[in-house]
Design an enzyme around this catalytic site. Structure first.
Site, PDB file in Angstrom:
ATOM      1  N   GLY A 197       0.805  -1.219   0.000  1.00 59.01           N
ATOM      2  CA  GLY A 197       0.000   0.000   0.000  1.00 59.01           C
ATOM      3  C   GLY A 197       0.835   1.265   0.000  1.00 59.01           C
ATOM      4  O   GLY A 197       0.516   2.229  -0.692  1.00 59.01           O
ATOM      5  N   ASP A 238      -0.827  41.514  31.978  1.00 56.09           N
ATOM      6  CA  ASP A 238       0.268  41.218  32.905  1.00 56.09           C
ATOM      7  C   ASP A 238       1.591  41.748  32.301  1.00 56.09           C
ATOM      8  O   ASP A 238       1.662  42.029  31.100  1.00 56.09           O
ATOM      9  CB  ASP A 238       0.306  39.694  33.099  1.00 56.09           C
ATOM     10  CG  ASP A 238       1.589  39.219  33.726  1.00 56.09           C
ATOM     11  OD1 ASP A 238       1.956  39.756  34.784  1.00 56.09           O
ATOM     12  OD2 ASP A 238       2.223  38.304  33.152  1.00 56.09           O
TER      13      ASP A 238
END
Ligand code: GDG
Length: 738
Positions: A37, A508
């Site tokens: 395959g 922050d």
């Protein structure tokens, strides 16, 4: 279908095994490609790449282990019209430790959830590293700019990163053919090995697995082992990202569909049916391996025979086991167990005219295989664990007659796709027995319907689609690199931002506006980010919300009209106004805390104490000791004991342990600020544990963003500190354009 971008020069496939045989002809030895395959997929991929396979410059190169028989061959024998084979030779002892040892005796059992079969040998890991390096040497001599290198499977997990380090610009894909297990299994590997294996895979640009479960397991391991940020299915590194996806491998549907109808196959099939006196046929074929569930399959069949005497003499189980690794003790033992069980069942139930199991230990020719796929009434596929399993897909594709039933283990990757099979758990022998009976009694119309659905799926999801999807993902990845790594839905977010009338940005400082640096005094936002903040402050309330002290923040943001929150909410300063103290608690707790911290400063040179007005912090980024991280946890625990009698908070941040009054936090101050005006847009961004208070306490419609890796209360994530600037820049652009 989108066609593959042909900007790649050549295709280089790397796998442990070379898919070729050398055939002796009158003209000398010739390279013959096998018909697996992967070879078909690679050929079709080369077509997509627009390669002219006749031109030698664009042949497909395949790199794989070469046994010593290839060493004598002239290099011209290793080439045909389409392929050039590049055997990688290595010392026999290294090969043994790499292949038989680390690959087959450790990764294979462990990743198939057989940890008790796994053998952990340092020597094998050394060999694995050496062998992967041998593959690298072959590649570096071969790879040219513009090539695409596709590496396969668990034998070569270190190779993607080795190649990335050696040739950083190379396009690298990696596909993993076996299951990727949960992190609990990965954790069984010694720390340095698991780090090396995962880091190794991350050298690729795209990493593929068969199923979404394996993808999730891999991402969890990346996050646990390397603590890297993950955005959707992308792992983000400082300079590039890696796409991780499920690409279920498949088969050449048309080949099996057509072969199933060939005359020779039909004749063999009829021959088998006659030999078996037209009994119902159950078929299975597997390589000899403990993952395949062969003994529990036999036990399921035995149970079926016990419970269904009326089926005796009506059914035959044709079970083929393909020889594999049978020189190894564990496999010999498995073979013995299988053969004993077959003998016992045949002895128990068989008659002079009927053998319940026709067992063979050999491999089948392609014609025999197809004849059995098409002759059988039931394909009984029951692995205990299988990455995908192609046999079941091949069976379905061969059944052009829409007859037959597939019984499939839920532990094979293929079970995620072939939902119309009878799905069983292979260890549940009663379920297997019931499934056999259900399959034997299944009406023809139902067989047709189930097979029809599965065939349609496989027709659409064949092996060509598999390679095509992999390359499309790859192409998308490299043709559209992003400067902003986030899972924030950008379009609706930008619309909400530009449509808002009152906007609040809570950001922050360390690790968010400024990169983390060794000396905290050196941290500052980039010049370009400072400009962006000035511009954003014209249309929005921008609040820098930090654990830093007042003077540092004031100095850093002198010319930027933002609000400043110092010491986690102890102080607040609006632009052009004096500081307000929000924290009103007593400070008699500071001295005992400082004394405890002093011991740690003595023990870890490079660490230091920062005394703030309302808090005290021990910084250890510059301490070089290996045990400092563990000791920081001990310190935090000791301090929590002190803090239990006074309302204090102990914070374990990024290389810092800090103690402050519990009365205020980034959360309380963010909430207070958010309630001061009728804001209709709020975003808060932060990277550290203290930012979690902010994410938790803001209204749930606010956009909360965590920077970097780790669990968080934030709704979204920005991968790296530099993505903060990229996002703020885009927000600013939206307002300028509006
Ligand atoms: C890995 C993963 C994953 C078998 N016996 C004979 C024969 N075969 C062929 C079958 C099929 C292939 O071998 C076996 O495919 P699997 O999928 O079962 O397994 P592997 O290739 O060993 O292993 C697995 C796969 O990679 C692909 O990613 O599915 O989970 O472990 O094609 O037809 N062929 C012939 N005679 C035989 O006796 N001719």
């Amino acid at each position: 279908m989108k066609t593959f971008n042909s900007s790649f020069n050549r295709l280089l496939i790397v796998s442990y095994r070379l898919p070729f045989t050398i055939q002796q002809t009158d003209q000398g030895p010739e390279l013959l490609q096998n018909s697996g395959g992967l070879v078909s997929a690679v050929l079709s991929m080369a077509e997509q790449m627009g390669q002219n396979q006749r031109k030698s410059a664009t042949k497909i190169h395949w790199i794989g282990h070469g046994d010593s028989s290839l060493q004598q061959l002239d290099s011209s024998a290793l080439e045909n019209d389409t392929f050039v084979a590049h055997p990688v030779f290595m010392d026999e002892a290294v090969h043994k430790g790499f292949y038989e040892g680390f690959s087959n005796d450790l990764i294979w059992p462990l990743f198939h959830y057989f940890p008790s079969y796994a053998s952990f040998k340092e020597h094998d890991f050394d060999c694995y590293q050496q062998a992967n390096t041998r593959f690298l040497e072959e590649l570096t001599a071969l790879v040219e700019p513009g090539d695409f290198v596709w590496i396969h499977d668990f034998q070569l997990m270190l190779l993607p990163d080795l190649l990335r380090q050696a040739m950083p610009e190379t396009s690298i894909g990696y596909f993993f053919h076996i299951p990727f297990p949960t992190y609990e299994i990965i954790k069984l590997l010694p720390r340095t090995w698991r780090q090396a294996l995962i880091q190794g895979v991350l050298g690729a640009d795209v990493v593929g697995f068969h199923t979404t479960d394996y993808v999730q397991h891999f991402l969890q391991s990346v996050s646990e082992v390397l603590d890297l940020p993950i955005i959707g299915q992308r792992i983000v590194l400082p300079d590039r990202s890696i796409r991780v996806n499920a690409f279920p491998i498949s088969i050449d549907f048309n080949k099996f569909n057509k072969s199933g109808q060939e005359t020779e196959v039909f004749a063999t099939q009829q021959h088998y049916k006659n030999l078996l006196r037209h009994n119902k046929i159950i078929f299975s074929v597997d390589r000899l391996d403990y993952t395949k569930g062969i003994t529990s399959r036999l036990q399921g069949y035995e149970r079926f025979l016990i419970q269904n005497p009326d089926w005796h003499d009506q059914v035959t189980f044709v079970m083929t086991v393909v020889p594999s690794r049978d020189k190894i003790g564990q496999y010999q033992e498995l073979k013995r167990e299988i053969e004993e069980t077959v003998g016992r069942i045949n002895g128990l139930f068989g008659t002079i005219g009927w053998r319940p199991i026709v067992y063979s230990y050999r491999s089948l020719t392609f014609t025999e295989l197809l004849a059995l796929y098409t002759a059988c009434d039931i394909a009984l596929i029951t692995p205990i664990r299988d990455g995908m399993n192609l046999v079941c897909k091949e069976f379905v594709a061969s059944r052009h007659d829409l007859k037959g039933v597939l019984i499939l283990s839920e532990l094979a990757g293929a079970a995620q796709e072939l939902r119309d099979a009878i799905i069983i758990n292979p260890t549940d022998t009663q379920e297997v027995a019931d499934a056999i009976k259900q399959a034997l009694l299944m009406p023809a119309a139902e067989q047709e319907k189930r097979l029809g659905h599965m065939r349609k799926h496989l027709q659409n999801h064949n092996v060509f689609r598999w390679s095509h999807d992999f390359f499309t993902a790859f192409n998308d990845m490299i043709t559209s690199p992003t400067d902003l790594e986030t899972d924030l839905p950008i379009q609706p977010f930008m619309t909400a931002f530009s449509d808002a009338r009152k906007r609040l940005l809570l950001v922050d400082f360390d690790g968010t506006l400024a990169p983390i640096v060794n000396d905290p005094a050196d941290a500052r936002p980039s010049d370009s980010l400072q400009t962006i903040l000035v511009q954003l402050a014209e249309s929005s309330d921008v609040v820098v919300i930090s654990g830093r002290n007042r003077s540092f923040l004031e100095k850093t943001f002198t010319r930027i009209p933002v609000h400043l929150v110092a010491e986690h909410g102890a102080f607040l300063k609006k632009p052009d106004q004096p500081w307000q103290r929000l924290d009103l608690s007593a400070d008699d707790w500071v001295e005992p805390v400082r004394l405890t911290m002093d011991h740690f400063v003595d023990r870890f040179p490079g660490s230091f104490i920062e005394g703030k007005e309302t808090a005290i912090a021990w910084h250890y980024r510059m301490a070089e000791s290996e045990e400092v991280e563990g000791q920081a946890i001990d310190l935090a625990t000791q301090l929590r004991r002190v803090a239990s009698s006074i309302p204090l908070t102990v914070i374990q941040g990024n290389k810092v342990v800090e103690v402050k009054p519990a009365q205020h936090s980034k959360g309380t101050v963010a909430q207070t600020i958010a309630e001061q005006k009728p804001y209709d847009f709020i975003i808060s961004i932060g990277d550290d544990t203290t930012d979690e208070d902010m994410f938790r306490q803001l209204p749930n419609w606010a956009y909360t963003l965590k920077v970097g890796s780790g669990v968080s209360f934030a709704r979204y994530r920005l991968a790296r500190q530099q993505d903060v600037e990229a996002l703020l820049q885009r927000m600013n652009d939206v307002l300028v354009e509006a």
